[in-house]
Write an enzyme that holds these catalytic residues in place. Structure first.
Site, PDB file in Angstrom:
ATOM      1  N   LYS A  79      48.831  38.945  37.941  1.00  0.00           N
ATOM      2  CA  LYS A  79      47.896  37.976  38.513  1.00  0.00           C
ATOM      3  C   LYS A  79      48.560  36.652  38.886  1.00  0.00           C
ATOM      4  CE  LYS A  79      44.057  40.438  38.138  1.00  0.00           C
ATOM      5  NZ  LYS A  79      43.298  40.863  39.332  1.00  0.00           N
ATOM      6  N   SER A  84      50.879  46.926  35.323  1.00  0.00           N
ATOM      7  CA  SER A  84      50.372  45.648  35.840  1.00  0.00           C
ATOM      8  C   SER A  84      50.183  44.572  34.785  1.00  0.00           C
ATOM      9  CB  SER A  84      49.040  45.877  36.571  1.00  0.00           C
ATOM     10  OG  SER A  84      48.089  46.455  35.703  1.00  0.00           O
ATOM     11  N   GLU A  86      37.147  33.431  38.961  1.00  0.00           N
ATOM     12  CA  GLU A  86      36.404  34.346  38.104  1.00  0.00           C
ATOM     13  C   GLU A  86      37.418  35.194  37.358  1.00  0.00           C
ATOM     14  OE1 GLU A  86      38.232  37.112  40.355  1.00  0.00           O
ATOM     15  OE2 GLU A  86      37.213  35.380  41.261  1.00  0.00           O
TER      16      GLU A  86
END
Length: 399
Positions: free
Chosen positions: A97, A383, A119
């Protein structure tokens, strides 16, 4: 090739923000100027050497890129085919991210925005946004569903320590979908001075393309690293899919190659139960959060309740580029249940000494039960790391 130089290589979306039939911009009129401003700034800054240099420097010196490629020797021996892991769990904050948030917050600063909102579901995007805001000295508000704050309490604490305000959403299913709803309401009311850092390849144009271009560094690095190590491309490229940013980040480098691209959605308690998040496998086209894509909806067109043991995959839709890849036959989409994800989590921990997040554990769990041909090569996007999920995993395994 740097991450910024790679922007636009795939030739999509088109000028209307569509990937084939999917995507577009379905938003209140008040948000259109901000989206047009963002689209224009993105096009201008990707040609700006100063912006490119600053972003590439941050990715190298702050995020820790390139992340390694790890050959999973013991897991490969057990399964009979060669598995390599792209280690986004080793990026700063523990997940992919941060690639997106550093880029978007840097872009927001160039636009003169003085406030950032976001969010989050699993909390990793919220942590990454709070981290980027702390780096640049900008105030940050993160919307998070109440259900997700309970199962991701460590990430809530991390966000607050980083200076972010966490606003708990108690409406609807109290998960990621509802957090996005509240963030969009905030943005509509504060659009002049606020930038909304969307965390996945979802939402209205230009967000799906913008987030993809910031995440494609994953696949660009991985393809180069894999070719150096193995002498060619893998037979299969596998990634988990919720909204789909890590998967698009990996797939984009391989679209059109001979590699078999496999996206693994969250099968929850089982497809037959209806308690899952398999938006491509079980959904149908519709509009959600400003874009036309596949989503889970009932006969009346209302968004269905979803379930996944993984907060980051607990979303009833999917990014429009994934919908396009599926319909065009450029990637295939399967699902893995909660139980399979738990099995994948345990298998990687036991064989390789790596705790994966529950999101990529779905991809690993699917691999355990869907063997490829003996000797095939498989590249998996790992990830994120699993620290955030330990309480969830322990509770599930003891029940």
């Amino acid at each position: 090739m740097s991450v910024v130089e790679a922007v636009g290589v795939t030739g999509s979306p088109d000028e209307r923000g569509r990937f084939g039939a999917f995507g577009g911009r379905y938003v209140p009129e008040v948000l259109v100027p901000a989206l047009e401003e963002l689209e224009a700034a993105g096009a201008e800054l990707r040609e700006d050497p100063g912006f490119r240099g600053e972003l590439d420097g941050l990715l190298r010196d702050f995020v820790g890129r390139p992340t390694p490629l790890t050959f999973a020797a013991r897991l490969s021996e057990e399964l009979g085919y060669r598995i390599s892991l792209k280690r986004e769990d080793l990026a700063h904050t523990g997940a992919h991210k941060i690639n997106n948030t550093v880029g978007q917050v840097l872009l927001a600063r160039h636009l003169g925005k003085s406030r950032i909102i976001a969010e989050t579901g699993a909390g990793q995007h919220g942590v990454a946004t709070a981290t980027a805001c702390a780096l640049f000295g900008l105030p940050c508000v993160v919307y998070m569903g109440e259900e997700d704050t309970l199962r991701q309490a460590p990430n809530v604490a991390r966000m607050r320590l980083l200076g972010a305000e966490v606003r708990v959403v108690t409406s609807g299913s109290r998960t990621l979908k509802d957090a996005i709803n509240e963030a969009l309401r905030d943005w509509a009311a504060s659009v002049r001075d606020t930038h909304y850092v969307i965390g996945s390849v979802v939402g209205p144009h230009p967000f799906p393309g913008l987030v993809r271009d910031l995440q494609r560094v994953i696949g660009d690095e991985a393809r180069e690293q894999y070719r150096r190590a193995e002498g060619g491309d893998p037979d299969h490229v596998v990634a988990c899919v919720g909204g789909g940013s890590n998967a698009i980040g990996m797939f984009t480098a391989f679209v059109g190659s001979a590699a078999d691209l496999v996206g693994v959605e969250a099968g929850g308690r089982g497809i037959d139960t209806g308690e899952h998040c398999a938006s491509i496998g079980e959904g149908r086209p519709g509009v959600l959060h400003g874009a036309f894509s596949y989503l889970l909806q009932d006969a009346a067109g209302q968004v269905r309740e979803t379930h996944s043991i993984s907060a980051g995959l607990d979303y009833p839709g999917v990014g429009p580029e994934h919908a396009y890849l599926a319909e065009a036959g450029l990637a295939r989409y399967v699902s893995a249940t909660d139980d399979q994800a738990l099995a994948g989590f345990q298998a990687l921990a036991r064989t390789e000494g790596i705790l994966p997040a529950l999101e990529p554990a779905h991809a690993l769990g699917w691999l355990l039960e869907e063997p490829f041909d003996a000797g095939d090569s498989v590249l998996v996007c790992l990830s994120g790391r699993g620290d955030k999920d330990l309480d969830t995993v322990r509770a599930a395994l003891s029940s």
